[in-house]
Design a protein around this motif. Structure first.
Motif, PDB file in Angstrom:
ATOM      1  N   ARG A 139       2.503   8.086   5.129  1.00 10.66           N
ATOM      2  CA  ARG A 139       1.654   7.233   5.964  1.00 10.66           C
ATOM      3  C   ARG A 139       0.427   6.700   5.236  1.00 10.66           C
ATOM      4  O   ARG A 139      -0.308   5.872   5.797  1.00 10.66           O
ATOM      5  CB  ARG A 139       1.198   8.024   7.197  1.00 10.66           C
ATOM      6  N   THR A 140       0.165   7.170   4.027  1.00 11.40           N
ATOM      7  CA  THR A 140      -0.962   6.616   3.279  1.00 11.40           C
ATOM      8  C   THR A 140      -0.769   5.109   3.146  1.00 11.40           C
ATOM      9  O   THR A 140       0.287   4.645   2.727  1.00 11.40           O
ATOM     10  CB  THR A 140      -1.066   7.264   1.892  1.00 11.40           C
ATOM     11  N   SER A 141      -1.787   4.364   3.525  1.00 12.51           N
ATOM     12  CA  SER A 141      -1.653   2.907   3.582  1.00 12.51           C
ATOM     13  C   SER A 141      -2.529   2.239   2.525  1.00 12.51           C
ATOM     14  O   SER A 141      -3.540   2.796   2.087  1.00 12.51           O
ATOM     15  CB  SER A 141      -2.053   2.390   4.964  1.00 12.51           C
ATOM     16  N   ALA A 142      -2.112   1.043   2.127  1.00  8.66           N
ATOM     17  CA  ALA A 142      -2.893   0.210   1.207  1.00  8.66           C
ATOM     18  C   ALA A 142      -2.907  -1.200   1.782  1.00  8.66           C
ATOM     19  O   ALA A 142      -1.883  -1.888   1.764  1.00  8.66           O
ATOM     20  CB  ALA A 142      -2.290   0.228  -0.192  1.00  8.66           C
ATOM     21  N   ARG A 143      -4.033  -1.608   2.331  1.00  9.46           N
ATOM     22  CA  ARG A 143      -4.143  -2.950   2.925  1.00  9.46           C
ATOM     23  C   ARG A 143      -4.870  -3.878   1.955  1.00  9.46           C
ATOM     24  O   ARG A 143      -5.768  -3.465   1.219  1.00  9.46           O
ATOM     25  CB  ARG A 143      -4.895  -2.891   4.255  1.00  9.46           C
ATOM     26  N   ARG A 144      -4.462  -5.115   1.957  1.00  9.97           N
ATOM     27  CA  ARG A 144      -5.034  -6.060   1.014  1.00  9.97           C
ATOM     28  C   ARG A 144      -6.333  -6.635   1.532  1.00  9.97           C
ATOM     29  O   ARG A 144      -6.444  -7.046   2.694  1.00  9.97           O
ATOM     30  CB  ARG A 144      -4.046  -7.192   0.713  1.00  9.97           C
ATOM     31  N   GLU A 145      -7.340  -6.661   0.668  1.00 11.15           N
ATOM     32  CA  GLU A 145      -8.616  -7.335   0.921  1.00 11.15           C
ATOM     33  C   GLU A 145      -8.959  -8.130  -0.329  1.00 11.15           C
ATOM     34  O   GLU A 145      -9.399  -7.562  -1.335  1.00 11.15           O
ATOM     35  CB  GLU A 145      -9.731  -6.341   1.251  1.00 11.15           C
ATOM     36  N   GLY A 146      -8.723  -9.436  -0.296  1.00  4.59           N
ATOM     37  CA  GLY A 146      -8.976 -10.280  -1.463  1.00  4.59           C
ATOM     38  C   GLY A 146      -8.062  -9.894  -2.602  1.00  4.59           C
ATOM     39  O   GLY A 146      -6.845  -9.852  -2.463  1.00  4.59           O
ATOM     40  N   ASP A 147      -8.659  -9.591  -3.752  1.00  2.00           N
ATOM     41  CA  ASP A 147      -7.857  -9.220  -4.918  1.00  2.00           C
ATOM     42  C   ASP A 147      -7.813  -7.706  -5.110  1.00  2.00           C
ATOM     43  O   ASP A 147      -7.602  -7.213  -6.222  1.00  2.00           O
ATOM     44  CB  ASP A 147      -8.413  -9.899  -6.178  1.00  2.00           C
ATOM     45  N   ALA A 171       1.713   4.479  -1.887  1.00  2.00           N
ATOM     46  CA  ALA A 171       1.177   4.111  -0.572  1.00  2.00           C
ATOM     47  C   ALA A 171       2.076   3.071   0.071  1.00  2.00           C
ATOM     48  O   ALA A 171       2.856   2.384  -0.600  1.00  2.00           O
ATOM     49  CB  ALA A 171      -0.243   3.562  -0.713  1.00  2.00           C
ATOM     50  N   ARG A 172       1.931   2.958   1.380  1.00  3.08           N
ATOM     51  CA  ARG A 172       2.671   1.932   2.111  1.00  3.08           C
ATOM     52  C   ARG A 172       1.830   0.669   2.214  1.00  3.08           C
ATOM     53  O   ARG A 172       0.714   0.701   2.712  1.00  3.08           O
ATOM     54  CB  ARG A 172       3.039   2.421   3.508  1.00  3.08           C
ATOM     55  N   THR A 173       2.400  -0.438   1.719  1.00  2.00           N
ATOM     56  CA  THR A 173       1.774  -1.745   1.909  1.00  2.00           C
ATOM     57  C   THR A 173       2.448  -2.496   3.049  1.00  2.00           C
ATOM     58  O   THR A 173       1.968  -3.548   3.473  1.00  2.00           O
ATOM     59  CB  THR A 173       1.848  -2.562   0.605  1.00  2.00           C
ATOM     60  N   ALA A 188      11.864  -0.071   1.277  1.00  3.61           N
ATOM     61  CA  ALA A 188      10.900  -1.088   0.849  1.00  3.61           C
ATOM     62  C   ALA A 188       9.551  -0.809   1.511  1.00  3.61           C
ATOM     63  O   ALA A 188       9.432   0.028   2.395  1.00  3.61           O
ATOM     64  CB  ALA A 188      11.400  -2.479   1.212  1.00  3.61           C
ATOM     65  N   GLY A 189       8.541  -1.532   1.054  1.00  8.21           N
ATOM     66  CA  GLY A 189       7.221  -1.389   1.645  1.00  8.21           C
ATOM     67  C   GLY A 189       6.317  -0.396   0.960  1.00  8.21           C
ATOM     68  O   GLY A 189       5.172  -0.199   1.382  1.00  8.21           O
ATOM     69  N   PHE A 190       6.807   0.231  -0.111  1.00 10.84           N
ATOM     70  CA  PHE A 190       5.981   1.153  -0.884  1.00 10.84           C
ATOM     71  C   PHE A 190       5.411   0.435  -2.105  1.00 10.84           C
ATOM     72  O   PHE A 190       6.064  -0.426  -2.693  1.00 10.84           O
ATOM     73  CB  PHE A 190       6.801   2.345  -1.380  1.00 10.84           C
ATOM     74  N   THR A 191       4.208   0.845  -2.500  1.00  6.08           N
ATOM     75  CA  THR A 191       3.596   0.308  -3.713  1.00  6.08           C
ATOM     76  C   THR A 191       3.005   1.459  -4.510  1.00  6.08           C
ATOM     77  O   THR A 191       2.405   2.376  -3.933  1.00  6.08           O
ATOM     78  CB  THR A 191       2.511  -0.727  -3.374  1.00  6.08           C
TER      79      THR A 191
END
Length: 396
Positions: A139-147, A171-173, A188-191
């Motif tokens: 469940r660890t998440s990685a959300r995008r903010e800019g670069d 993490a899950r993106t 899919a969905g892992f980074t």
């Protein structure tokens, strides 16, 4: 078929053995008792080039493969440094091998020279409190903010973070519930991300709590907290949402090196047991003359050779870009089992003296037991063999 090790692997065995000879059982027992990283052994191994074996030559490494790395790991464990298996799994395995295969040129140029000279160490943050061996449920998440990607979550049983320069974080993106629909696959969905440990710790976004444990205390295992760790996009390893492709090239080497460490640990335990059985005289003869002592040790010796062969085969397949999932699982299963059986038989051979910390058998006994549970529990390996090799229905 050629069962001779290549000259490169034989040179590794000779070189690592020469370094390991400077560090006896008493050294490893002291490090264990003091919960201290074996910095002196690490430095000597790095100086000899035995840590950076899989780092390409253009970045200062040996340019060899997983087979040579497995031989190095096995040789260190066989010398008595059984918990030293972690040294090879964490940095050469998770770090060098992963970046050599999947890192960008910039990542390799920045990081791999430090791995080669021993100044850089790695750890892997995959396992979570509610998602142990079932990595799809992390469940660890990685959300995008800019670069940047902003990472939030919790990991557990993360070994080596206290010494790590870099942490590979999975993490899950894309959320698990959306991965199938949006990306066409549950996997899919892992980074996979490179987190600068000191940078994140100093920013107050990364912290960890050591977990008291039974053995293997030359490397601390911790619960890790990621509280909005900011990771630039250029620190993604592989592609966003496609981290599972990278992860297999992390997990297969981990299992191969765990197997190699198990085989080496079995060698160490058998050597101690055989020496004691020759020297210990009861009822007028060495106890090794008794078949009740000799036969169980001989049985474990035979199993050790079988596990060694499968470990080398799995490493060879990995190096040649061939499918190796079945072989890495079998190697890990048999390597862990024979390490435990050898430690148990050594314990029985020593009798009551094995319980004393004056003898290294008790440390080998504790180090060996966890191998049956990590990096993957043997029950899951058996389930894999059942479904993938015997075509049995899935149990989970």
């Amino acid at each position: 078929m050629d069962f001779d090790l290549p000259e490169s692997a034989l040179a590794v065995r000779e070189g690592v053995a020469a370094v390991a000879a400077r560090y006896d059982h008493a050294y490893w027992s002291r490090c264990e008792a003091e919960h201290r990283f074996p910095a002196e052994a690490w430095r000597d191994l790095a100086d000899g080039g035995w840590i950076g074996l899989t780092v390409p030559e253009e970045y200062g490494g040996g340019g060899t493969g997983m087979l040579e790395l497995a031989v190095a790991c096995e040789t260190l464990a066989a010398s008595g440094g059984t918990a030293g298996t972690f040294l090879y799994i964490l940095t050469p395995g998770f770090g060098a091998t992963t970046l050599a295969r999947h890192g960008t040129e910039e990542q390799r140029r920045e990081i791999l020279p430090g791995v080669a000279d021993g100044s850089t160490q790695f750890c892997l943050a995959l396992t979570e409190p509610d998602a142990g061996s079932n990595a799809i449920e992390i469940r660890t998440s990685a959300r995008r903010e800019g670069d940047e990607l902003v990472v939030r979550g919790q990991k557990i049983w993360i070994s080596g973070v206290e010494n790590a320069t870099w942490m590979l974080v999975v993490a899950r993106t894309t959320r698990a519930e959306d991965a199938q629909e949006q990306l066409g696959s549950r996997t899919a969905g892992f980074t996979v991300l490179l987190v600068d440990v000191a940078e994140a710790r100093d920013a107050g976004t990364l912290s960890w709590t050591p977990i008291p444990k039974m053995g293997g205390n030359v490397v601390t295992s911790s619960q890790v907290f990621l509280d909005d760790v900011r990771v630039p996009l250029d620190r993604v390893v592989g592609e966003v949402d496609q981290g599972f492709r990278v992860l297999w090239d992390v997990l297969n080497p981990e299992r191969i090196l765990a197997a190699a460490g198990g085989v080496g640990a079995a060698d160490a335990a058998l050597r101690l047991a055989a020496d004691y059985a020759r020297e210990r005289v009861v009822f007028g003869r060495p106890i090794g003359a008794n078949q009740g002592i000799a036969f169980p040790l001989a049985q474990v010796r035979a199993k050790t050779e079988l596990a060694r062969l499968m470990t080398y085969k799995a490493a060879w397949l990995f190096d040649h870009g061939r499918p190796c999932g079945n072989e890495t699982n079998i190697a890990k299963l048999t390597g862990a089992q024979v390490a435990w059986e050898a430690a148990d038989r050594a314990f029985q051979t020593y009798g009551g003296m094995a319980y004393s910390q004056e003898h290294p058998v008790e440390r080998l006994f504790r180090d060996a037991r966890i191998g049956r549970n990590i990096p993957v529990a043997e029950e899951l390996i058996l389930a894999h063999i059942g479904t993938q090799m015997l075509d049995l229905p899935r149990s989970y």
